[in-house]
Motif scaffolding. Structure first.
Motif, short mmCIF file in Angstrom:
data_model
loop_
_atom_site.label_atom_id
_atom_site.label_comp_id
_atom_site.label_asym_id
_atom_site.label_seq_id
_atom_site.Cartn_x
_atom_site.Cartn_y
_atom_site.Cartn_z
N VAL A 29 0.83 -1.21 0.00
CA VAL A 29 0.00 0.00 0.00
C VAL A 29 0.86 1.26 0.00
CG1 VAL A 29 -1.79 1.31 1.21
CG2 VAL A 29 -1.90 -1.19 1.16
N PHE A 30 1.64 1.45 1.04
CA PHE A 30 2.35 2.72 1.23
C PHE A 30 3.39 3.02 0.16
CE2 PHE A 30 1.65 2.36 6.11
CZ PHE A 30 0.30 2.63 5.94
N LYS A 31 3.95 2.01 -0.46
CA LYS A 31 4.99 2.24 -1.46
C LYS A 31 4.45 2.37 -2.88
CE LYS A 31 8.77 0.20 1.16
NZ LYS A 31 9.78 -0.86 1.24
N THR A 32 3.13 2.46 -3.03
CA THR A 32 2.55 2.59 -4.36
C THR A 32 2.37 4.06 -4.74
OG1 THR A 32 0.25 2.56 -3.59
CG2 THR A 32 1.28 0.41 -4.07
N PRO A 33 2.49 4.37 -6.03
CA PRO A 33 2.25 5.75 -6.47
C PRO A 33 0.82 6.20 -6.16
CG PRO A 33 3.27 4.45 -8.22
CD PRO A 33 2.94 3.50 -7.11
N ASP A 34 -0.14 5.28 -6.24
CA ASP A 34 -1.54 5.63 -5.95
C ASP A 34 -1.70 6.09 -4.50
OD1 ASP A 34 -2.46 5.05 -8.51
OD2 ASP A 34 -2.85 2.95 -8.01
N PHE A 35 -0.99 5.44 -3.58
CA PHE A 35 -1.08 5.85 -2.18
C PHE A 35 -0.48 7.24 -1.99
CE2 PHE A 35 0.57 6.32 2.13
CZ PHE A 35 -0.59 6.10 2.85
N ALA A 36 0.60 7.52 -2.70
CA ALA A 36 1.23 8.85 -2.59
C ALA A 36 0.23 9.93 -2.97
CB ALA A 36 2.48 8.92 -3.46
N VAL A 37 -0.49 9.71 -4.06
CA VAL A 37 -1.49 10.69 -4.51
C VAL A 37 -2.65 10.76 -3.52
CG1 VAL A 37 -3.18 11.20 -6.32
CG2 VAL A 37 -0.86 10.46 -6.94
N TRP A 38 -3.17 9.60 -3.13
CA TRP A 38 -4.30 9.57 -2.20
C TRP A 38 -3.96 10.24 -0.88
CZ3 TRP A 38 -4.95 7.51 2.65
CH2 TRP A 38 -6.27 7.46 3.13
#
Length: 151
Positions: free
Chosen positions: A59-68
């Protein structure tokens, strides 16, 4: 063809860089101030060196999480095994873990906090641990905590 390849590499590099560029606050005082200034709840990540890394990796290391996360929360990481933390921070982190009812690490608690007359009051919004299914499943449950449906 080379132009397209270079653009693709640049795009993938920027996404990877963005995912690694998360800013986790480790001071609760700083986190509360940022939360109140930006009017965003805190995502308080309770962890320790012995805790599994599934949540971070999936979760935390995904680009989507960074945006969210940038759009929805103030990130707070409380590492209960951090020997470099001051005695005050260690004691405060344990008290917060107990106050939020955290049993298993890693676990995330969503909360808001107010400070009045030097007294901090937390409003717990909900908590979530690791969920199989990656980013989408985890964020779906997190969104339900942060934005409950009107009944």
């Amino acid at each position: 063809m080379i132009k397209k390849l270079l653009l693709l590499i640049l795009f993938l590099t920027s996404i990877s860089f963005q995912a690694q560029n998360l800013v986790w606050k480790t001071s609760m005082d700083d986190a509360i101030n940022a939360s109140n200034e930006q009017r965003k709840p805190m995502l308080i990540f309770f962890t320790a060196s012995t805790a599994p890394n599934n949540l971070q990796n999936e979760v935390f290391k995904t680009p989507d999480f960074a945006v969210w996360s940038r759009d929805n929360v103030i990130l707070v990481k409380l590492d209960l095994s951090d020997n470099a933390a001051s005695d005050y921070d260690k004691e405060q982190n344990i008290k917060l873990k107990n106050a939020f009812g955290v049993q298993e690490l890693p676990e995330v608690c969503y909360a808001r906090a107010t400070i009045r007359k030097n007294k901090t009051t937390f409003q717990a919004l909900g908590k979530i641990g690791y969920k199989p299914g990656g980013f989408k499943a985890w964020i779906s449950e997190s969104d339900a905590i942060l934005h409950p449906m009107e009944e």
